[in-house]
Design an enzyme around this catalytic site. Structure first.
Site: not given
Length: 186
Positions: A19, A64, A66
C-alpha cells in the site's frame, strides 16, 4: 505549481507494504530533486521547492489511506492548486506486479484511498499513476494483502516500478501527456 501526492499509510509498520508504494515513488522524486519532507501541512508530510521554473509540492498524507482525500483537498486549497495540477501516485491490485498505468482521469476502482479523494474533490478529472502490486494469491483478503510487505522476489520488481513511476511523473511534468502515455502505457 504542481502537486504530486503519493498514497500510503504513515508509520514504520507500514513503510515496506504494498500500500505504500506511492510513498516510495514520491520519496524518490524528493531525492532526485533535492527536496526534503521537512514540513507538515494539511495533515501531510510535504516537500516543497522548484523543478526548473516550476514550483512543486510533493506530499504524503498522514491521514491513513482511506482518508487521503481530506488531506489532498486541504492541500489543494492551501496551495491554490487546481485539478489540472494534481498527480496522484498509488498502488493497484488490478495491475500485475510492476506494471504502470497512467490516466488523465477515471474511476477510483476498488481503491479506498482513491475513492475518498474522488469523493472529497467531487471529481475524477485528475492525473494518476497506478503502480501494479498484483492480485492477492488464493483468495487472500485484499486488505491483508496490501498491508503486507512484498516477498523477497517481489521487492526488486516493486522498487523498479516505483522508480519508473517517478520517471513517469517527471515525464508528465517535462513532456506532457501524449509522449508520456505513449512511453509508459505500453
Amino acid at each position: 505549481m504542481k502537486l504530486v501526492v503519493g498514497l500510503g499509510n504513515p508509520g514504520r509498520e507500514y513503510a515496506e507494504t504494498r500500500h505504500n508504494i506511492g510513498f516510495w515513488a514520491v520519496d524518490l522524486l524528493a531525492d532526485r530533486w533535492g527536496l526534503r519532507f521537512n514540513q507538515k501541512r494539511a495533515r501531510s508530510q510535504v516537500a516543497e521547492g522548484r523543478r526548473g521554473e516550476e514550483r512543486v509540492t510533493l506530499a504524503k498524507p498522514l491521514t491513513y489511506m482511506n482518508l487521503s482525500g481530506e488531506a489532498v483537498r486541504q492541500l489543494m486549497r492551501e496551495l491554490g492548486v487546481g485539478l489540472e495540477d494534481l498527480v496522484v501516485v498509488y498502488d493497484d491490485v488490478a495491475l500485475p506486479l510492476g506494471k504502470l498505468r497512467l490516466r488523465r482521469s477515471g474511476s477510483a476502482g476498488t481503491h479506498n484511498g482513491m475513492r475518498n479523494i474522488v469523493a472529497c474533490l467531487g471529481s475524477q478529472e485528475f492525473a494518476r499513476v497506478r503502480i501494479g502490486v498484483g492480485e492477492p494469491p488464493g483468495g487472500e483478503d485484499r486488505a491483508d494483502f496490501v498491508l503486507a510487505p512484498f516477498g523477497p522476489d517481489e521487492e526488486p520488481v516493486a522498487r523498479d516500478a516505483a522508480s519508473r513511476a517517478a520517471d513517469a511523473v517527471e515525464s508528465l511534468l517535462d513532456r506532457g501527456w501524449v509522449p508520456t502515455l505513449t512511453e509508459y502505457n505500453r
